[in-house]
Design an enzyme around this catalytic site. Structure first.
Site, PDB file in Angstrom:
ATOM      1  N   SER A  92     -30.814 -44.364 -28.050  1.00  0.00           N
ATOM      2  CA  SER A  92     -31.669 -43.391 -28.739  1.00  0.00           C
ATOM      3  C   SER A  92     -32.706 -44.121 -29.597  1.00  0.00           C
ATOM      4  CB  SER A  92     -30.800 -42.424 -29.556  1.00  0.00           C
ATOM      5  OG  SER A  92     -31.564 -41.364 -30.068  1.00  0.00           O
ATOM      6  N   HIS A 205     -32.988 -35.091 -27.929  1.00  0.00           N
ATOM      7  CA  HIS A 205     -32.942 -35.393 -26.498  1.00  0.00           C
ATOM      8  C   HIS A 205     -32.747 -34.134 -25.652  1.00  0.00           C
ATOM      9  CE1 HIS A 205     -33.039 -39.577 -27.566  1.00  0.00           C
ATOM     10  NE2 HIS A 205     -31.998 -39.423 -28.342  1.00  0.00           N
TER      11      HIS A 205
END
Length: 318
Positions: A92, A205
């Site tokens: 991430s 996301h």
């Protein structure tokens, strides 16, 4: 053959008050990183890292730049010891320190980019929270089901999205509060060991972050993304990233697409195996040991261990 190193960089959630203080105190190069970041964004990084409480540090506008600072301080200390990366990937947020380690972004650019990303994401998350009156979208970790089963569950629920492919036993879902409640119920009925609502600021996301992606795309429009100088793996594709153009596109898609971490682990392992695992070492270059734990759940764990490299003590043992 000289040892080759893979640097793995943690994402949001790895932050902790006081992180990287011991590294900065023991490494002149690491201390310079903290000072340089303070100058670039006109923000006292030492104060943020070492004097903030956990709640303040958990905000995206603080945690993203703080984790990046801690990770780059670790990189500086590693390089001071003569340890250079031959492969990089980040979970991430960690993808941005990886872009720096791979030569895709300059030091100043990665700091400016991460700062803008954190501000944009926090702003969008604040808007989402305000509109939902305490029932803000978020993320739930499903433990004990295969990624395929979690994807199946999420695909059948409106506004639920499989967001982080952490391991064969853990998948994170993003969604609205109502969607996550449905996911948690369905996962329990399907035999999940646990379904844990995460303490995060938003549905990362997933398509629910499209506004943030649009704003971030504009923010990085003029930033130079160079071709990777080493092996670099992408959260968006799960595969090796081979060009600066691809890296720039992925940096935007990153906000709305899932983190294909298990695919990245597989592809990194393939590179290592081609050379011989014994010729590689993997380091978690930043706070925490989460990525080492995830690697430990893979079939490659018996061939190679990911060692922590986010504290002065850990660095001294390398």
């Amino acid at each position: 053959m000289a040892k080759k190193y893979a640097f793995l960089f943690p994402g949001q959630g790895a932050q902790a008050p006081g992180m990287a203080k011991d590294i900065a105190e023991s490494s002149a190069a690491a201390k310079k990183v903290i000072d340089d970041i303070s100058s670039i964004i006109n923000m006292d990084m030492a104060q943020l890292l070492w004097e903030s409480d956990a709640a303040s540090l958990s905000r995206s506008d603080n945690s993203q730049i703080a984790i990046t600072a801690a990770s780059l301080a670790a990189v500086a200390a590693l390089k001071e010891k003569g340890i250079e990366p031959h492969a990089a990937m980040g979970f991430s947020l960690g993808e941005f320190p990886a872009l720096y380690a791979a030569g895709v972004l300059s030091f100043e650019d990665v700091i400016q980019v991460v700062r803008q990303r954190g501000l944009i994401m926090q702003s969008v998350c604040d808007e989402i929270a305000a509109k939902n009156e305490g029932h803000a979208p978020g993320m739930t970790a499903v433990i004990g089901l295969s990624p395929e089963k979690v994807r199946e569950i999420a695909s059948g629920i409106t506004d639920a999205y499989a967001a982080n492919m952490n391991s064969e036993k853990q998948t994170v879902v993003s969604g609205t509060a109502e969607a996550l409640e449905a996911v948690e119920k369905a996962a329990s009925q399907a035999g999940a060991r646990r379904a844990i609502r995460l303490k995060v600021a938003g549905p990362f996301h997933s398509p629910l972050m499209q506004k943030a992606a649009d704003e971030f795309e504009q923010a990085i429009a003029g930033v130079q993304f160079s071709d990777p100088a080493i092996h670099l793996f992408s959260n968006v594709t799960g595969k090796e990233c081979v060009s600066g153009e691809e890296a720039k596109k992925s940096a935007v898609l990153h906000l709305t697409h899932p983190v294909l971490w298990t695919d990245e682990e597989k592809n990194l392992a393939a590179v290592m195996q081609a050379d011989g695992f014994e010729n590689w070492a993997a380091l978690e270059a930043g706070p925490g040991k989460v990525l080492g734990g995830l690697w430990g759940n893979t079939e490659y764990a018996s061939s190679l261990t990911v060692a922590p490299a986010g504290t002065a003590q850990a660095l001294s043992s390398l």
